[in-house]
Design an enzyme around this catalytic site. Structure first.
Site, PDB file in Angstrom:
ATOM      1  N   SER A  54     -11.063  -1.188   3.610  1.00  0.00           N
ATOM      2  CA  SER A  54     -10.350  -1.600   4.826  1.00  0.00           C
ATOM      3  C   SER A  54      -9.764  -0.364   5.489  1.00  0.00           C
ATOM      4  O   SER A  54      -9.006   0.372   4.865  1.00  0.00           O
ATOM      5  CB  SER A  54      -9.206  -2.553   4.473  1.00  0.00           C
ATOM      6  N   GLU A  69      -5.018   2.518   6.964  1.00  0.00           N
ATOM      7  CA  GLU A  69      -4.696   2.413   5.541  1.00  0.00           C
ATOM      8  C   GLU A  69      -5.261   3.632   4.808  1.00  0.00           C
ATOM      9  O   GLU A  69      -4.745   4.061   3.784  1.00  0.00           O
ATOM     10  CB  GLU A  69      -5.310   1.121   4.970  1.00  0.00           C
ATOM     11  N   ARG A 118       0.826  -1.213   0.000  1.00  0.00           N
ATOM     12  CA  ARG A 118       0.000   0.000   0.000  1.00  0.00           C
ATOM     13  C   ARG A 118       0.864   1.270   0.000  1.00  0.00           C
ATOM     14  O   ARG A 118       0.514   2.283   0.614  1.00  0.00           O
ATOM     15  CB  ARG A 118      -0.946   0.030   1.212  1.00  0.00           C
TER      16      ARG A 118
HETATM   17  C1  FAD Z   1     -15.991  -0.828  -0.738  1.00  0.00           C
HETATM   18  C2  FAD Z   1     -14.520  -0.604  -0.901  1.00  0.00           C
HETATM   19  C3  FAD Z   1     -13.695  -1.682  -1.204  1.00  0.00           C
HETATM   20  C4  FAD Z   1     -12.305  -1.474  -1.358  1.00  0.00           C
HETATM   21  N1  FAD Z   1     -11.517  -2.538  -1.656  1.00  0.00           N
HETATM   22  C5  FAD Z   1     -10.183  -2.354  -1.795  1.00  0.00           C
HETATM   23  C6  FAD Z   1      -9.330  -3.461  -2.104  1.00  0.00           C
HETATM   24  O1  FAD Z   1      -9.760  -4.579  -2.291  1.00  0.00           O
HETATM   25  N2  FAD Z   1      -8.001  -3.222  -2.216  1.00  0.00           N
HETATM   26  C7  FAD Z   1      -7.473  -1.982  -2.045  1.00  0.00           C
HETATM   27  O2  FAD Z   1      -6.241  -1.826  -2.158  1.00  0.00           O
HETATM   28  N3  FAD Z   1      -8.242  -0.913  -1.748  1.00  0.00           N
HETATM   29  C8  FAD Z   1      -9.584  -1.074  -1.629  1.00  0.00           C
HETATM   30  N4  FAD Z   1     -10.378  -0.001  -1.325  1.00  0.00           N
HETATM   31  C9  FAD Z   1      -9.766   1.324  -1.115  1.00  0.00           C
HETATM   32  C10 FAD Z   1      -9.679   2.181  -2.394  1.00  0.00           C
HETATM   33  O3  FAD Z   1     -10.712   1.835  -3.315  1.00  0.00           O
HETATM   34  C11 FAD Z   1      -8.336   2.040  -3.096  1.00  0.00           C
HETATM   35  O4  FAD Z   1      -7.266   2.433  -2.274  1.00  0.00           O
HETATM   36  C12 FAD Z   1      -8.325   2.889  -4.375  1.00  0.00           C
HETATM   37  O5  FAD Z   1      -7.255   2.518  -5.164  1.00  0.00           O
HETATM   38  C13 FAD Z   1      -8.280   4.390  -4.109  1.00  0.00           C
HETATM   39  O6  FAD Z   1      -8.505   5.072  -5.336  1.00  0.00           O
HETATM   40  P1  FAD Z   1      -9.235   6.494  -5.367  1.00  0.00           P
HETATM   41  O7  FAD Z   1      -9.183   6.997  -6.745  1.00  0.00           O
HETATM   42  O8  FAD Z   1     -10.590   6.380  -4.776  1.00  0.00           O
HETATM   43  O9  FAD Z   1      -8.265   7.296  -4.409  1.00  0.00           O
HETATM   44  P2  FAD Z   1      -8.566   8.579  -3.511  1.00  0.00           P
HETATM   45  O10 FAD Z   1      -9.232   8.177  -2.251  1.00  0.00           O
HETATM   46  O11 FAD Z   1      -9.196   9.628  -4.331  1.00  0.00           O
HETATM   47  O12 FAD Z   1      -7.052   8.965  -3.176  1.00  0.00           O
HETATM   48  C14 FAD Z   1      -6.221   8.068  -2.454  1.00  0.00           C
HETATM   49  C15 FAD Z   1      -4.777   8.576  -2.460  1.00  0.00           C
HETATM   50  O13 FAD Z   1      -4.305   8.621  -3.803  1.00  0.00           O
HETATM   51  C16 FAD Z   1      -3.912   9.942  -4.143  1.00  0.00           C
HETATM   52  N5  FAD Z   1      -4.225  10.148  -5.556  1.00  0.00           N
HETATM   53  C17 FAD Z   1      -5.405   9.950  -6.195  1.00  0.00           C
HETATM   54  N6  FAD Z   1      -5.258  10.184  -7.508  1.00  0.00           N
HETATM   55  C18 FAD Z   1      -3.963  10.549  -7.697  1.00  0.00           C
HETATM   56  C19 FAD Z   1      -3.194  10.932  -8.833  1.00  0.00           C
HETATM   57  N7  FAD Z   1      -3.706  10.983 -10.068  1.00  0.00           N
HETATM   58  N8  FAD Z   1      -1.889  11.256  -8.648  1.00  0.00           N
HETATM   59  C20 FAD Z   1      -1.342  11.221  -7.425  1.00  0.00           C
HETATM   60  N9  FAD Z   1      -2.011  10.883  -6.312  1.00  0.00           N
HETATM   61  C21 FAD Z   1      -3.308  10.541  -6.458  1.00  0.00           C
HETATM   62  C22 FAD Z   1      -4.677  10.840  -3.204  1.00  0.00           C
HETATM   63  O14 FAD Z   1      -4.048  12.109  -3.064  1.00  0.00           O
HETATM   64  C23 FAD Z   1      -4.630   9.995  -1.946  1.00  0.00           C
HETATM   65  O15 FAD Z   1      -3.371  10.105  -1.324  1.00  0.00           O
HETATM   66  C24 FAD Z   1     -11.759  -0.177  -1.191  1.00  0.00           C
HETATM   67  C25 FAD Z   1     -12.605   0.908  -0.896  1.00  0.00           C
HETATM   68  C26 FAD Z   1     -13.975   0.698  -0.758  1.00  0.00           C
HETATM   69  C27 FAD Z   1     -14.860   1.866  -0.462  1.00  0.00           C
END
Ligand code: FAD
Length: 302
Positions: free
Chosen positions: A227, A297, A177
């Protein structure tokens, strides 16, 4: 500080319709929590993303890049800097041979579907992760048998110095992560995935199986950020929380899901403070019962 001059410059790089002031961040996260953003800019093109992030870096103005907000907890007071929101417009996906070129705002779910259609294997595990390519790669998101570092060939980004760079998988320095981009504030614009030729039906079966398992085990009917805690070495956060007797434990509108204790859910009107107080209490009680320190996380933005 975000002055009128700053707002005007951001508008020049984008357009007046793209820039919002006082927008509630609760509408931009899967937790449905967060106060107003001093400024939120919707990004439509890679050029806008590059220009705006370079400008903010050069002026040393605090900013937060937001993808789908599925791993982010904003404060109830909101965010005093600029939220750079990657909307649907910066989400092109192109397949060339066994490579997939995906812009940072593309949803991982869509990228894995495109891979399946092209009979490319390696992204099945991402079929149910509700994040963008940028957010996923920064976090090195993973599930079941995979994590993104296994399939990322290169990452295009704006560096902390404001330069446009392309990093190899090795240079991205992925960990559990984590990545160089997370540690050092790179803004990802595009990612190239390298996949293996496979059988489209088998790939689809695997994706369906993973999604079925998610529906059976995760509280997908309530707002959350997935998580809440990282997996501790040799153990599972959810298991330790359950063993500490915390299934269903609640603070205000924030609750430890009974369906999956690793998830904190918003039962309707949780504040950021409710979630943070709950996290603190869970950490303390798990430490008392197991001696394990649970680390969040989720990205906590205060
Ligand atoms: C129901 C549910 C299930 C999930 N299951 C999983 C799973 O199985 N495995 C897992 O790893 N995660 C899981 N997650 C967590 C999440 O979906 C992941 O971490 C996902 O990859 C985050 O992407 P996001 O675009 O929503 O990030 P955001 O929440 O928008 O951002 C997360 C981080 O990434 C940074 N960021 C976003 N875009 C960029 C960019 N273009 N450049 C630089 N930094 C950036 C942000 O600044 C922040 O630090 C889950 C979440 C939910 C709600």
């Amino acid at each position: 500080m975000i002055t009128k001059e700053v707002i005007d410059s951001i508008i020049e790089y984008t357009s007046a319709e793209n820039v919002k002031q006082g927008e509630l961040l609760s509408g931009y996260t899967t937790f449905k929590i967060g106060g107003p953003a001093r400024c939120l800019v919707e990004i439509d093109t890679v050029k806008q993303l590059t220009d705006v992030s370079k400008y903010l870096k050069s002026e040393r103005i605090p900013f937060y890049v937001l993808g789908n907000g599925s791993n982010t907890l904003f404060s109830d007071e909101g965010y005093e800097g600029v939220v750079i929101h990657l909307g649907r417009k910066i989400s092109d996906i192109r397949v060339e041979g066994n490579l997939i070129f995906a812009e940072a705002g593309a949803m991982l779910v869509r990228v894995s579907k495109e891979a399946q259609k092209a009979s490319l294997s390696g992204l099945e595990f991402a079929a149910g992760i509700p994040g963008t390519v940028g957010g996923g790669v920064v976090m090195n998101a993973g599930a079941y048998d995979g994590e993104l570092k296994q399939v990322v060939k290169s990452v295009s980004a704006v560096s902390p110095e404001g330069e446009f760079v392309t990093l190899s998988n090795k240079e991205a320095d992925f960990g559990y992560r984590s990545s160089l981009m997370r540690r050092e504030e790179y803004v990802i614009t595009e990612v190239v995935f390298e996949l293996q030729r496979g059988n489209a039906d088998e790939i689809l079966d695997k994706m369906n199986d993973f999604n079925e398992r998610r529906r059976a085990k995760q509280p997908l009917d309530l707002p959350s950020a997935g998580s809440t805690f990282k997996r501790p070495e040799g153990n599972f956060a959810g298991k330790l929380i359950m063993e500490a007797g915390l299934a269903g434990f609640a603070v205000g509108g924030a609750k430890v899901s009974e369906k999956h204790c690793g998830f904190v859910v918003n039962t309707g009107n949780a504040s950021s403070k409710d979630v943070l107080d709950l996290i603190k209490e869970v950490q303390q009680r798990v430490f008392e019962t197991s001696g394990v320190n649970l680390e969040p996380e989720i990205e906590i933005v205060q």
